[in-house]
Design a protein around this motif. Structure first.
Motif, PDB file in Angstrom:
ATOM      1  N   THR A 132      30.631  27.601  48.433  1.00 46.07           N
ATOM      2  CA  THR A 132      31.974  27.691  47.853  1.00 46.07           C
ATOM      3  C   THR A 132      32.080  28.883  46.906  1.00 46.07           C
ATOM      4  O   THR A 132      33.025  29.675  46.980  1.00 46.07           O
ATOM      5  N   GLN A 133      31.092  29.028  46.020  1.00 44.04           N
ATOM      6  CA  GLN A 133      31.104  30.140  45.079  1.00 44.04           C
ATOM      7  C   GLN A 133      30.933  31.479  45.797  1.00 44.04           C
ATOM      8  O   GLN A 133      31.486  32.497  45.374  1.00 44.04           O
ATOM      9  N   ARG A 134      30.180  31.474  46.875  1.00 40.62           N
ATOM     10  CA  ARG A 134      29.998  32.703  47.657  1.00 40.62           C
ATOM     11  C   ARG A 134      31.326  33.167  48.248  1.00 40.62           C
ATOM     12  O   ARG A 134      31.670  34.349  48.207  1.00 40.62           O
ATOM     13  N   GLN A 135      32.099  32.230  48.785  1.00 45.77           N
ATOM     14  CA  GLN A 135      33.399  32.580  49.353  1.00 45.77           C
ATOM     15  C   GLN A 135      34.363  33.055  48.275  1.00 45.77           C
ATOM     16  O   GLN A 135      35.126  34.016  48.488  1.00 45.77           O
ATOM     17  N   LEU A 136      34.329  32.413  47.112  1.00 47.53           N
ATOM     18  CA  LEU A 136      35.183  32.853  46.001  1.00 47.53           C
ATOM     19  C   LEU A 136      34.809  34.270  45.561  1.00 47.53           C
ATOM     20  O   LEU A 136      35.681  35.082  45.236  1.00 47.53           O
ATOM     21  N   TRP A 137      33.513  34.565  45.551  1.00 45.51           N
ATOM     22  CA  TRP A 137      33.061  35.906  45.175  1.00 45.51           C
ATOM     23  C   TRP A 137      33.549  36.946  46.187  1.00 45.51           C
ATOM     24  O   TRP A 137      33.976  38.037  45.810  1.00 45.51           O
ATOM     25  N   ILE A 228      44.206  35.343  38.781  1.00 41.66           N
ATOM     26  CA  ILE A 228      43.523  36.614  39.044  1.00 41.66           C
ATOM     27  C   ILE A 228      42.868  37.131  37.769  1.00 41.66           C
ATOM     28  O   ILE A 228      41.713  37.565  37.775  1.00 41.66           O
ATOM     29  N   GLU A 229      43.592  37.082  36.658  1.00 39.09           N
ATOM     30  CA  GLU A 229      43.020  37.516  35.371  1.00 39.09           C
ATOM     31  C   GLU A 229      41.746  36.751  35.054  1.00 39.09           C
ATOM     32  O   GLU A 229      40.737  37.336  34.648  1.00 39.09           O
ATOM     33  N   ASN A 230      41.783  35.436  35.239  1.00 34.25           N
ATOM     34  CA  ASN A 230      40.623  34.600  34.918  1.00 34.25           C
ATOM     35  C   ASN A 230      39.434  34.896  35.828  1.00 34.25           C
ATOM     36  O   ASN A 230      38.279  34.906  35.383  1.00 34.25           O
ATOM     37  N   ARG A 231      39.707  35.156  37.115  1.00 32.11           N
ATOM     38  CA  ARG A 231      38.620  35.448  38.044  1.00 32.11           C
ATOM     39  C   ARG A 231      37.985  36.802  37.764  1.00 32.11           C
ATOM     40  O   ARG A 231      36.769  36.966  37.887  1.00 32.11           O
ATOM     41  N   LYS A 233      37.789  38.247  34.817  1.00 35.69           N
ATOM     42  CA  LYS A 233      36.991  38.036  33.604  1.00 35.69           C
ATOM     43  C   LYS A 233      35.689  37.296  33.937  1.00 35.69           C
ATOM     44  O   LYS A 233      34.609  37.652  33.449  1.00 35.69           O
ATOM     45  N   PHE A 234      35.807  36.268  34.768  1.00 30.18           N
ATOM     46  CA  PHE A 234      34.641  35.459  35.131  1.00 30.18           C
ATOM     47  C   PHE A 234      33.583  36.291  35.856  1.00 30.18           C
ATOM     48  O   PHE A 234      32.387  36.179  35.567  1.00 30.18           O
ATOM     49  N   GLN A 235      34.010  37.130  36.797  1.00 31.44           N
ATOM     50  CA  GLN A 235      33.041  37.898  37.575  1.00 31.44           C
ATOM     51  C   GLN A 235      32.335  38.945  36.714  1.00 31.44           C
ATOM     52  O   GLN A 235      31.171  39.277  36.972  1.00 31.44           O
ATOM     53  N   ALA A 236      33.010  39.462  35.696  1.00 34.79           N
ATOM     54  CA  ALA A 236      32.342  40.384  34.769  1.00 34.79           C
ATOM     55  C   ALA A 236      31.266  39.640  33.983  1.00 34.79           C
ATOM     56  O   ALA A 236      30.150  40.145  33.788  1.00 34.79           O
ATOM     57  N   GLN A 237      31.578  38.432  33.541  1.00 36.40           N
ATOM     58  CA  GLN A 237      30.593  37.620  32.814  1.00 36.40           C
ATOM     59  C   GLN A 237      29.417  37.264  33.715  1.00 36.40           C
ATOM     60  O   GLN A 237      28.261  37.302  33.292  1.00 36.40           O
ATOM     61  N   ARG A 238      29.699  36.923  34.967  1.00 41.25           N
ATOM     62  CA  ARG A 238      28.636  36.548  35.906  1.00 41.25           C
ATOM     63  C   ARG A 238      27.684  37.711  36.157  1.00 41.25           C
ATOM     64  O   ARG A 238      26.487  37.516  36.392  1.00 41.25           O
ATOM     65  N   ALA A 239      28.203  38.929  36.070  1.00 46.65           N
ATOM     66  CA  ALA A 239      27.370  40.120  36.271  1.00 46.65           C
ATOM     67  C   ALA A 239      26.537  40.450  35.035  1.00 46.65           C
ATOM     68  O   ALA A 239      25.729  41.376  35.063  1.00 46.65           O
ATOM     69  N   GLY A 240      26.734  39.689  33.946  1.00 51.64           N
ATOM     70  CA  GLY A 240      25.985  39.965  32.723  1.00 51.64           C
ATOM     71  C   GLY A 240      26.534  41.135  31.941  1.00 51.64           C
ATOM     72  O   GLY A 240      25.824  41.763  31.171  1.00 51.64           O
TER      73      GLY A 240
END
Length: 306
Positions: A132-137, A228-231, A233-240
């Motif tokens: 699920t997270q892979r598809q969201l990414w 979209i804004e939240n996603r 932001k989230f992906q930047a955090q996930r990248a460290g």
């Protein structure tokens, strides 16, 4: 004598206890370092073989699974860094890969100053483990690539439809402010990301409909601007990456990096959809080193005599 990870951790904590560290601090140290050790074991990585890429993947894993805040990530990395420094000094490790590993600090509060290396770190981060997270990414990466590749506004990427994309010529038809339409190019990386996402699209939405919005939820509904804004932001955090990333900042990055490399203010104005050139001129602050280099090469009285 071989010392295993658990013994190393116990030895380090005892030394910390002798140094009068509080019980609460010691518990936090133990939890943080144990988490990292378990992560290494789950990926068959020996502590002596840890590299910066492993630390980056660990940070991404913690953000993805536990939604850790930047301050929590910094504390966790501090524990790991101190432990590995101690292990290196005691010659239990040949080197400390965490020594100069840092989360990216938030950029100066001027537009477009997230560096290209940071953008690459976000775009090239590893895929999540769960399906699920892979598809969201895959969907989120397509959004990120278009925002950065073409300098789109948030509302423009949110309203993009299937028929607005010309994959053959790598062009987007964008309806911007005041219902003005413009044509903008998008790069190869963005093309690959969007095509990858559209392979999954039917499973979420059904048949392709030309007027359907490109970016949708798992229930097939159009993504809202806040989602979209939240996603992003989230992906930047996930990248460290410790940057408060948002769609408009990626638009600034696009403009700054384009202008820095091309110097063509008019072209950047056209791609951004600015009606007035003075609006685009806020980006002329970028890359003063390049400005000095151009001056030295071009001005007749700046050149050294041979």
């Amino acid at each position: 004598m071989t010392v295993d990870n658990a013994q190393l951790l116990e030895m380090w904590l005892k030394q910390r206890e002798i140094q009068n560290q509080s019980k609460h601090t010691l518990q936090a140290y133990e939890r943080d370092v144990q988490d990292f050790m378990h992560f290494c074991v789950s990926r068959n990585i020996q502590l002596s073989d840890v590299e910066k890429t492993d630390l980056r993947e660990f940070v991404a894993y913690k953000v993805e699974k536990f939604q850790l805040s930047p301050s929590s990530l910094q504390r966790m990395l501090s524990s790991i860094r101190q432990f590995m420094k101690w292990a290196e000094q005691g010659q239990y490790l040949a080197f400390n890969p965490a020594d100069d590993f840092q989360l990216k600090r938030q950029s100066r509060p001027l537009p477009g100053l997230v560096d290209i290396e940071t953008i690459q770190q976000i775009m090239e981060q590893p895929e999540p483990e769960t399906e699920t997270q892979r598809q969201l990414w895959i969907r989120d990466k397509a959004i990120l690539e278009l925002l950065y590749s073409s300098g789109l506004r948030l509302a423009e990427v949110q309203g993009l439809t299937i028929r607005d994309i010309d994959f053959n010529r790598q062009l987007l038809r964008i309806t911007g402010k005041g219902n003005k339409t413009r044509i903008v190019p998008f790069g190869l990386k963005a093309k690959e990301a969007v095509m990858h996402w559209l392979q999954l699209y039917p499973a979420w939405h059904g048949d392709f409909v030309p007027e359907a919005q490109v970016f949708i939820t798992q229930k097939g509904q159009p993504l809202g601007v806040r989602q979209i804004e939240n996603r992003v932001k989230f992906q930047a955090q996930r990248a460290g990456v410790n940057v408060d990333l948002h769609p408009h900042l990626l638009r600034h990055c696009f403009a700054s990096h384009m202008l820095s490399n091309s110097g063509d203010l008019r072209a950047v104005q056209e791609m951004l959809g600015h009606s007035n050139l003075t609006t685009t001129q806020i980006y002329t602050h970028v890359d003063f080193d390049r400005l000095a280099q151009v001056y030295d090469q071009a001005h007749p009285r700046a050149q050294h005599k041979e």
